[in-house]
Design a protein around this motif. Structure first.
Motif, PDB file in Angstrom:
ATOM      1  N   TYR A 102       0.841  -1.192   0.000  1.00 58.30           N
ATOM      2  CA  TYR A 102       0.000   0.000   0.000  1.00 58.30           C
ATOM      3  C   TYR A 102       0.878   1.245   0.000  1.00 58.30           C
ATOM      4  O   TYR A 102       2.105   1.170   0.031  1.00 58.30           O
ATOM      5  CB  TYR A 102      -0.923  -0.017   1.223  1.00 58.30           C
ATOM      6  CG  TYR A 102      -0.180  -0.035   2.536  1.00 58.30           C
ATOM      7  CD1 TYR A 102      -0.033   1.123   3.287  1.00 58.30           C
ATOM      8  CD2 TYR A 102       0.389  -1.209   3.017  1.00 58.30           C
ATOM      9  CE1 TYR A 102       0.664   1.113   4.486  1.00 58.30           C
ATOM     10  CE2 TYR A 102       1.079  -1.231   4.219  1.00 58.30           C
ATOM     11  CZ  TYR A 102       1.217  -0.068   4.946  1.00 58.30           C
ATOM     12  OH  TYR A 102       1.909  -0.081   6.123  1.00 58.30           O
ATOM     13  N   ASN A 103       0.238   2.412  -0.003  1.00 57.58           N
ATOM     14  CA  ASN A 103       0.892   3.720   0.067  1.00 57.58           C
ATOM     15  C   ASN A 103       2.008   3.874  -0.974  1.00 57.58           C
ATOM     16  O   ASN A 103       3.163   4.122  -0.648  1.00 57.58           O
ATOM     17  CB  ASN A 103       1.436   3.986   1.469  1.00 57.58           C
ATOM     18  CG  ASN A 103       0.332   4.195   2.473  1.00 57.58           C
ATOM     19  OD1 ASN A 103      -0.812   4.425   2.103  1.00 57.58           O
ATOM     20  ND2 ASN A 103       0.654   4.112   3.734  1.00 57.58           N
ATOM     21  N   ILE A 119       4.959   0.363   0.542  1.00 62.15           N
ATOM     22  CA  ILE A 119       5.148  -0.412   1.757  1.00 62.15           C
ATOM     23  C   ILE A 119       4.586  -1.815   1.508  1.00 62.15           C
ATOM     24  O   ILE A 119       3.513  -1.950   0.931  1.00 62.15           O
ATOM     25  CB  ILE A 119       4.396   0.229   2.946  1.00 62.15           C
ATOM     26  CG1 ILE A 119       4.705   1.732   3.061  1.00 62.15           C
ATOM     27  CG2 ILE A 119       4.685  -0.512   4.239  1.00 62.15           C
ATOM     28  CD1 ILE A 119       6.129   2.066   3.335  1.00 62.15           C
ATOM     29  N   HIS A 124       6.383  -6.017   6.981  1.00 63.42           N
ATOM     30  CA  HIS A 124       6.126  -4.583   6.856  1.00 63.42           C
ATOM     31  C   HIS A 124       7.445  -3.874   6.566  1.00 63.42           C
ATOM     32  O   HIS A 124       8.243  -3.641   7.462  1.00 63.42           O
ATOM     33  CB  HIS A 124       5.488  -4.062   8.156  1.00 63.42           C
ATOM     34  CG  HIS A 124       5.051  -2.639   8.060  1.00 63.42           C
ATOM     35  ND1 HIS A 124       5.767  -1.616   8.602  1.00 63.42           N
ATOM     36  CD2 HIS A 124       3.971  -2.087   7.465  1.00 63.42           C
ATOM     37  CE1 HIS A 124       5.146  -0.476   8.360  1.00 63.42           C
ATOM     38  NE2 HIS A 124       4.059  -0.731   7.675  1.00 63.42           N
ATOM     39  N   ASP A 149       4.604   4.850   7.285  1.00 61.42           N
ATOM     40  CA  ASP A 149       3.321   4.993   6.614  1.00 61.42           C
ATOM     41  C   ASP A 149       3.378   6.230   5.719  1.00 61.42           C
ATOM     42  O   ASP A 149       4.118   7.164   5.993  1.00 61.42           O
ATOM     43  CB  ASP A 149       2.222   5.132   7.659  1.00 61.42           C
ATOM     44  CG  ASP A 149       0.874   4.654   7.166  1.00 61.42           C
ATOM     45  OD1 ASP A 149       0.777   4.164   6.020  1.00 61.42           O
ATOM     46  OD2 ASP A 149      -0.100   4.758   7.926  1.00 61.42           O
ATOM     47  N   TYR A 150       2.611   6.246   4.674  1.00 61.63           N
ATOM     48  CA  TYR A 150       2.507   7.361   3.731  1.00 61.63           C
ATOM     49  C   TYR A 150       3.871   7.911   3.289  1.00 61.63           C
ATOM     50  O   TYR A 150       4.214   9.054   3.570  1.00 61.63           O
ATOM     51  CB  TYR A 150       1.644   8.488   4.324  1.00 61.63           C
ATOM     52  CG  TYR A 150       0.251   8.031   4.621  1.00 61.63           C
ATOM     53  CD1 TYR A 150      -0.644   7.817   3.590  1.00 61.63           C
ATOM     54  CD2 TYR A 150      -0.151   7.775   5.920  1.00 61.63           C
ATOM     55  CE1 TYR A 150      -1.921   7.366   3.852  1.00 61.63           C
ATOM     56  CE2 TYR A 150      -1.433   7.320   6.196  1.00 61.63           C
ATOM     57  CZ  TYR A 150      -2.311   7.130   5.150  1.00 61.63           C
ATOM     58  OH  TYR A 150      -3.580   6.676   5.408  1.00 61.63           O
TER      59      TYR A 150
END
Length: 166
Positions: A102-103, A119, A124, A149-150
């Motif tokens: 994602y992201n 990611i 992770h 994240d992001y």
């Protein structure tokens, strides 16, 4: 002629139009980018600084069969266009397809090198990819750690690519 790609998502399907800034604004024919069999979200777009017909897009595609948790079907992927957005081809990312992710974000540096980051879920991790052909093929990734994240991509005038994540 200055071309400005405009992306929009309708019902989970990615569409693109290219706006011409010469002689006023003119919107091109809308092109469906994503396949209709699975939704896509979190669109990122970059335009090649030397070749305006080369566009690059990253999306999160809900195309995986994994149902182990609510977002496990998601994987980041890229699409590239060499004709100003009239047609698009997917350039799947093997690690994303295998692990989920994602992201995603894309960037072109001034020399035309394409960069992609996303990611992965399992494990992770944040991964950074490089392409020297406008996003058709991606070199093996650089693992930059826990991922956060992001992620955001930026470049410096000294030629460095920076990845920041929360």
């Amino acid at each position: 002629m200055k071309l400005l790609p405009v992306l929009f998502v309708v019902g989970g399907l990615v569409h693109v139009s290219v706006v011409s800034a010469s002689a006023g604004f003119r919107v091109s024919r809308e092109a469906l980018v994503s396949p209709a069999d699975h939704p896509q979200v979190e669109v990122s777009l970059a335009a090649h600084p030397i070749d305006p017909d080369n566009l690059l897009m990253s999306v999160i595609s809900f195309s995986r069969d994994d149902t182990s948790h609510r977002n496990a079907r998601a994987a980041a992927t890229t699409f590239h266009s060499y004709d100003g957005g009239a047609t698009w081809k997917e350039s799947p990312i093997p690690e994303q397809a295998a692990r989920g992710g994602y992201n995603a974000r894309v960037l072109f540096t001034p020399d035309g090198t394409a960069w992609f980051t996303a990611i992965t879920f399992k494990p992770h991790r944040g991964l950074l990819y490089r392409s020297d052909d406008g996003g058709r093929l991606w070199a093996p990734p650089i693992d930059y750690g826990g991922g956060g994240d992001y992620p955001t991509l930026a470049w410096t005038t000294g030629g460095r690519v920076l990845v920041g994540a929360t």
